[in-house]
Write an enzyme that holds these catalytic residues in place. Structure first.
Site, mmCIF file in Angstrom:
data_model
loop_
_atom_site.group_PDB
_atom_site.id
_atom_site.type_symbol
_atom_site.label_atom_id
_atom_site.label_comp_id
_atom_site.label_asym_id
_atom_site.label_seq_id
_atom_site.Cartn_x
_atom_site.Cartn_y
_atom_site.Cartn_z
ATOM 1 N N ILE A 88 0.882 -1.172 0.000
ATOM 2 C CA ILE A 88 0.000 0.000 0.000
ATOM 3 C C ILE A 88 0.918 1.219 0.000
ATOM 4 O O ILE A 88 1.889 1.272 0.767
ATOM 5 C CB ILE A 88 -0.909 -0.019 1.240
ATOM 6 N N HIS A 105 -4.065 -5.405 -11.787
ATOM 7 C CA HIS A 105 -4.759 -6.048 -10.680
ATOM 8 C C HIS A 105 -5.594 -7.192 -11.242
ATOM 9 O O HIS A 105 -6.268 -7.037 -12.269
ATOM 10 C CB HIS A 105 -5.653 -5.032 -9.955
HETATM 11 C C1 GAR Z 1 -0.549 -10.799 -10.615
HETATM 12 O O1 GAR Z 1 -1.658 -11.631 -10.781
HETATM 13 C C2 GAR Z 1 -0.998 -9.366 -10.414
HETATM 14 O O2 GAR Z 1 -2.148 -9.035 -11.136
HETATM 15 C C3 GAR Z 1 -1.260 -9.334 -8.933
HETATM 16 O O3 GAR Z 1 -0.236 -10.095 -8.364
HETATM 17 C C4 GAR Z 1 0.178 -11.093 -9.299
HETATM 18 C C5 GAR Z 1 1.667 -11.000 -9.435
HETATM 19 O O4 GAR Z 1 2.156 -12.041 -10.221
HETATM 20 N N1 GAR Z 1 -1.298 -7.992 -8.413
HETATM 21 C C6 GAR Z 1 -2.073 -7.596 -7.418
HETATM 22 O O5 GAR Z 1 -2.788 -8.367 -6.799
HETATM 23 C C7 GAR Z 1 -2.001 -6.115 -7.104
HETATM 24 N N2 GAR Z 1 -3.000 -5.754 -6.179
HETATM 25 P P1 GAR Z 1 3.585 -11.912 -10.880
HETATM 26 O O6 GAR Z 1 4.573 -11.546 -9.758
HETATM 27 O O7 GAR Z 1 3.859 -13.279 -11.438
HETATM 28 O O8 GAR Z 1 3.522 -10.842 -11.936
#
Ligand code: GAR
Length: 213
Positions: A88, A105
């Site tokens: 945050i 997101h």
């Molecule tokens: C992804 O699904 C992204 O959309 C999410 O975290 C994951 C990260 O995966 N983001 C959130 O939840 C933001 N609030 P990654 O590290 O493999 O890109």
């Protein structure tokens, strides 16, 4: 050429999709708030500078965000890309990067901000789930929406199966949005998203960009 700094907290698969998309951008650094973020190794293998600003080393959010901003600003990026960056952010930090920081997101915002988006979408009986790329403002997982990708929620879907279906779309959607920015087709003006030129939503999942106003 536009320059980017990408922030991650973990696996870094979205970061990888941007790095591997062959964009004509200068990716100046990948920065993590966690020393053990798996994505850092991939960035290093690609010859991209990496840095860790460990949030555990700071007494509060404000100190951490100031240190993080110092590290980002050393690279003077045109765009800051949050790619699974799970912090945050303080209003000061967000204001500093207004119009030049985007986030992905894993939900069709404004539904399901926060965590466990896929489980919550299944529990709510949603027929569609997806991902959203947006400019970052002070709201958690909020801010002007740039583009979304929607996928079906299938009968008897598990959280993992739905997460994988959405993630595959994230990996297409996010590099596309970054490409619009580096091509100077995407901007935030007066709190609204402006996207110029052809931006056709395409097959497989439904990917829908903002329309210009
Ligand atoms: C992804 O699904 C992204 O959309 C999410 O975290 C994951 C990260 O995966 N983001 C959130 O939840 C933001 N609030 P990654 O590290 O493999 O890109």
């Amino acid at each position: 050429m536009k320059s980017l700094v990408i922030l991650i907290s973990g696996r870094g698969s979205n970061m990888r999709s941007i790095v591997d998309a062959g964009l004509s951008a200068d990716i100046r650094a990948v920065i993590s708030n966690r020393p053990d973020a798996a994505g850092l190794a991939h960035a290093r293998e690609r010859g991209i500078a990496t840095a860790v600003v460990d949030h555990m080393a700071f007494p509060d959010r404000a100190h951490f965000d100031r240190a993080l901003a110092r590290e980002i600003d050393r690279h003077a990026p045109d765009l800051v890309v949050l790619a699974g960056f799970m912090r945050i952010l303080t209003p000061e930090f967000v204001d500093h990067y207004r119009g030049r920081m985007i986030n992905i997101h894993p939900s069709l915002l404004p539904a399901f901000t926060g965590l466990h988006t896929h489980r919550r979408a299944i529990e709510a009986g949603c027929r569609l789930a997806g991902a959203t790329v947006h400019f970052v403002t002070g709201e958690l997982d909020g801010g002007p929406i740039i583009a979304q990708a929607a996928v079906p929620v299938l009968q008897d879907d598990t959280e993992d199966a739905l997460a994988a279906r959405v993630l595959a779309q994230e990996h297409i959607l996010y590099p596309q949005v970054v490409r619009w920015f580096i091509d100077e087709r995407l901007a935030l003006r007066d709190g609204r998203v402006h996207l110029h030129g052809e931006a056709t939503p395409s097959s497989a999942a439904l990917r829908v960009p903002a329309t210009d106003v």
